[in-house]
Design an enzyme around this catalytic site. Structure first.
Site, PDB file in Angstrom:
ATOM      1  N   SER A 107      27.090   7.082 -77.970  1.00 51.32           N
ATOM      2  CA  SER A 107      27.917   6.952 -76.764  1.00 51.32           C
ATOM      3  C   SER A 107      27.204   6.318 -75.570  1.00 51.32           C
ATOM      4  CB  SER A 107      28.494   8.318 -76.358  1.00 51.32           C
ATOM      5  OG  SER A 107      27.486   9.208 -76.008  1.00 51.32           O
ATOM      6  N   LYS A 150      31.809  15.576 -70.337  1.00 46.31           N
ATOM      7  CA  LYS A 150      31.205  14.449 -69.628  1.00 46.31           C
ATOM      8  C   LYS A 150      31.827  14.252 -68.251  1.00 46.31           C
ATOM      9  CE  LYS A 150      29.850  12.054 -73.859  1.00 46.31           C
ATOM     10  NZ  LYS A 150      30.108  10.928 -74.779  1.00 46.31           N
TER      11      LYS A 150
END
Length: 200
Positions: A107, A150
């Site tokens: 990611s 996140k």
């Protein structure tokens, strides 16, 4: 209040220092403790020959992401307003700080690419902005996990603007209102979308 740490132990989360500068970009990572900001730094070591070095206790998948980021940035330098020979003539070092903490996963591909593009263009990101997303060799931005954690990590660091993969739009839309309140989210299908938000 001053005895809290004695009873409860050290805080689970500490204030994360946001690094800024040319070649420095804030990513978003998922950890066993939840979300975290992940600064990534790119710098030119010398201009004697082409090369690429990677440090920061990274797992195999993250190393592959870094190699993809380097290949993509070098192969598309002119497309993003850079010198086509920039990467041919420089030894580049890409570093993910907090080297004692193991880091892995795909990611950070978008973040690593943005750090390299920032270095190439000699442009720093002048506003609080964080991003996450896997990048392919053709510049497609693929979905990642841990969107809730996140986004919370970004809020905790007072970063209210994020770039997420377009395929994660539903994950973001399903977050509770109090998490999304005040946030600006951009959704990228390819790296051009990321570039337009960051440098456009």
């Amino acid at each position: 209040q001053k005895d809290l740490q004695a009873y409860l132990g050290a805080p689970v989360f500490r204030a994360e220092r946001i690094l800024r500068g040319v070649g420095v970009v804030t990513g978003l990572a998922w950890t066993a403790m939840g979300g975290a900001t992940l600064p990534i730094e790119a710098a030119v070591v010398h201009q004697q020959n082409r090369g690429f070095k990677l440090t920061g206790k990274l797992g195999e998948v993250m190393k592959e992401s870094a190699e993809i980021a380097y290949s993509f940035a070098a192969g598309h330098a002119q497309q993003f307003g850079g010198d086509a020979a920039f990467f041919d003539q420089r030894f580049i070092h890409l570093h993910v700080p907090e080297g004692a903490t193991p880091k892995d996963g795909p990611s950070a591909g978008v973040t690593m690419t943005t750090a390299l593009v920032s270095l190439m263009l000699d442009k720093r990101i002048k506003r609080p902005l964080a991003m996450t997303g896997e990048l392919t060799l053709t510049g497609q931005v693929l979905p990642v996990g841990g969107i809730r954690e996140k986004v919370i990590a970004a809020r905790r660091s007072k970063i209210m603007e994020v770039i997420l993969p377009a395929a994660n739009r539903r994950d973001y839309d399903e977050l509770p209102d109090h998490i999304r309140k005040g946030m600006t989210a951009h959704f990228a299908e390819n790296y051009q979308d990321v570039f337009d938000v960051v440098f456009g």
